[in-house]
Write an enzyme that holds these catalytic residues in place. Sequence first.
Site, PDB file in Angstrom:
ATOM      1  N   CYS A  13       0.841  -1.197   0.000  1.00 36.42           N
ATOM      2  CA  CYS A  13       0.000   0.000   0.000  1.00 36.42           C
ATOM      3  C   CYS A  13       0.876   1.247   0.000  1.00 36.42           C
ATOM      4  CB  CYS A  13      -0.952   0.027   1.190  1.00 36.42           C
ATOM      5  SG  CYS A  13      -0.132   0.276   2.783  1.00 36.42           S
ATOM      6  N   CYS A  16       3.195   1.868   2.926  1.00 38.03           N
ATOM      7  CA  CYS A  16       4.492   1.182   2.919  1.00 38.03           C
ATOM      8  C   CYS A  16       5.539   2.067   2.249  1.00 38.03           C
ATOM      9  CB  CYS A  16       4.385  -0.143   2.169  1.00 38.03           C
ATOM     10  SG  CYS A  16       3.189  -1.300   2.855  1.00 38.03           S
ATOM     11  N   ASP A 418      -1.780  10.285 -29.099  1.00 38.16           N
ATOM     12  CA  ASP A 418      -0.783  10.013 -30.127  1.00 38.16           C
ATOM     13  C   ASP A 418      -1.571   9.730 -31.408  1.00 38.16           C
ATOM     14  OD1 ASP A 418       1.794   9.222 -31.292  1.00 38.16           O
ATOM     15  OD2 ASP A 418       0.893   7.228 -31.303  1.00 38.16           O
ATOM     16  N   ASP A 617       0.160   4.090 -28.299  1.00 39.78           N
ATOM     17  CA  ASP A 617       0.373   2.654 -28.483  1.00 39.78           C
ATOM     18  C   ASP A 617       1.814   2.296 -28.805  1.00 39.78           C
ATOM     19  OD1 ASP A 617       0.575   3.579 -31.130  1.00 39.78           O
ATOM     20  OD2 ASP A 617      -0.117   1.653 -31.904  1.00 39.78           O
ATOM     21  N   ASP A 621       5.816   6.169 -26.899  1.00 36.13           N
ATOM     22  CA  ASP A 621       4.776   6.777 -26.072  1.00 36.13           C
ATOM     23  C   ASP A 621       4.928   6.430 -24.594  1.00 36.13           C
ATOM     24  OD1 ASP A 621       3.571   7.760 -28.385  1.00 36.13           O
ATOM     25  OD2 ASP A 621       2.386   5.941 -28.656  1.00 36.13           O
TER      26      ASP A 621
END
Length: 723
Positions: A13, A16, A418, A617, A621
């Site tokens: 979490c 931590c 993009d 994609d 990127d």
Amino acid sequence: MKKLRFGISGMHCASCVTLNEQSLRQVRGVTEASVNFAAREAAVEYDENMAKEEDLFAAVEKNGYRVERSADAGVRMQHEHAEVAALKRGAFWAVALAAVTAVLAMAGVRFGAAVAGVDAALIVQAALAAVVIFGFGREFHVGMLKKARNFRADMDTLVSVGTIAAFAWSVYGLIAGRMDSYFETGAVIAALILLGRYFEAKSRGAAGEAVQKLMQLGVKFARVVRNGAEADIPIADVAVGDVLRIRPGEKVPVDGEIVLGTTTIDESMLTGESMPKDKDVGDKVFGATLNVSGSFEMRARKVGSDTVLAQIIRMVSDAQTNKAPIERLADRISAVFVPVVLVIAAVTFLGWFFATGNAAQGIVTAVAVLVVACPCALGLATPTAVMVGTGEGARRGILIKNGGALEKGKRIDVVVFDKTGTLTEGKPKVTDVAPAPGTTVEHLLAVAGGLERFSEHPLSRAVVLEAARRSVPHATVTGFRNVAGKGVEGTSGGALVAVGSVRFMRERGTDVRSLEQKVDEFERDAKTVLAVAEDKNLIGLLAVADTVKPDAARAVTALAAMHIRTIMLTGDNKATARAIAASLGITEVVAQVLPQDKAVAVTELQAKGAKVAFIGDGINDAPAIVQADLGIAVGTGTDIAIEAGDIVLVEGNPLKAVEAIALSRITFRTIKQNLFWAFAYNSAALPLAAFGFLNPMIAATAMAASSVSVVVNSLRIRRKRLG
């Protein structure tokens, strides 16, 4: 000053992260420490004259976490997979045992046989609950103790106190001969939280693989030319100035420039653009790009950590490490709520004891306070909404990696797309066929297809596919020859046929004036023009372009309706970018952007106060996807972009990005509602319990009611309309 990165296992979490960062910063000589939750990695800057590596490791290990000393990414990945597998096993058995406990309790099952005067069914419930709460749920209690040593409280504290309170009251009931018990309450709470942590750990593990996937793109060996002889050497031994030879189909080893030969290179893994680039002597080439056709020699200019690929790897890693972890609302509430509840319970016991002199009554009332404040609803508020939201997303082809993505998604006011592979199909396609006067479409495609079928160039494949789509048979071609960077030639029916650029045709002496107006028209629309000739006669033109996805324009319109700005970012030229943007209704365009500049563009928007979602994609990127407030990867793209994204669109449909943001808003709004009602239930019931108006049975009923309301409210997400 020295910089050190090392892995940390056992974090589950944001608390931590905070605990480890604080511990590292307390080490003498440390100037900065940042812990990356997704990558399970710490980045520390320190004075090596004042601190040693072992000092840093010890600071983490004292908190109960494990340091991954191995620098081998593969070894660390194996450890992470083992951790996720252990969570999966624990969650499975915890849910199974909690379900049995719940059935026994809710059905009021009694075996008839007694142990020390207690029905064996209750003994079985107690044993099963103990295994779930103290065995599989051990991490809650260990986490509570770790936070307590640092005077902190979080969800571990809430879950630990709640489950122990329910179990302790039930044990007290058995000892006191009471028939009511709440073993199933603590067991079910622990099991559900463990299940949620498994799903979260699995998602985080996938996100943390981005850098490792990037590292795998490079080549291991390079072919160096020295004294006229070739030799394969490890990539690490390549030096600046070395001359390297690259053959067709091979990857470029390092960054440099061509010194001999011409070729065509597919740079899509680097730039995200589908069109291969023709290269000649003096042109730059980049490591890990693919040499499509032609052999050439290059001189190495950048090697090792200086290559563009290495810089992208570093940018992804830095963007992840420097991004502050999201602090959950429940943790912020619990930081105040838990200590207050513990104080109220202690005061309640003392008050009743001194007022009545009855210690048993004080214990019962104090337990009622703890039970009514048991964080079942508070613990379920976020996980149930996230589980329903992510489940609904998966049903719609939207993969949401963690609850943090939902929180980030609800704030988005700018979406940066993009172009290639995101708004467009990402591959060239014949858009126009223009035969010259006296020539048919069929003859034009037959000649072009007959030639291009011998070539592996993406533009050639587009021509062949168009001929196939129109059921045009290929002309018979012999003597095929590739003219690097210009076109292809061959012989068909006794004539010399050719396909290539308009410039190539002019060099061959072909007159293109009959279709010059068409050439200008296609080029204005940012299309690549292929001319086809027989001998020196022009028989037609083919226009090739990367076509827009069918739903891209609708996605832009839908985002505008949600009051979200859209911007198109691309490495393509300005003419192509503007033509595509105009067809989609996008007015803000940034073209000719280098890979490293995409993340910079996102940072500049953030500096102006924008909450940015980046959708892409390509490998180029990945840094921008990580840098953005919300990274959305198109599932049809590269694995790197997919791993780097907070959300993955499986179908690659831009409309799914709209649905993802809408789903984020709805789910996060549901989380806030859940937290409010969970906290309201407890806040209203606490005074009643403290003053003795609620016994533990009624308190547990109220707690269960709050839990049911949270789950029912979360299930409403499925009925919401997205976009």
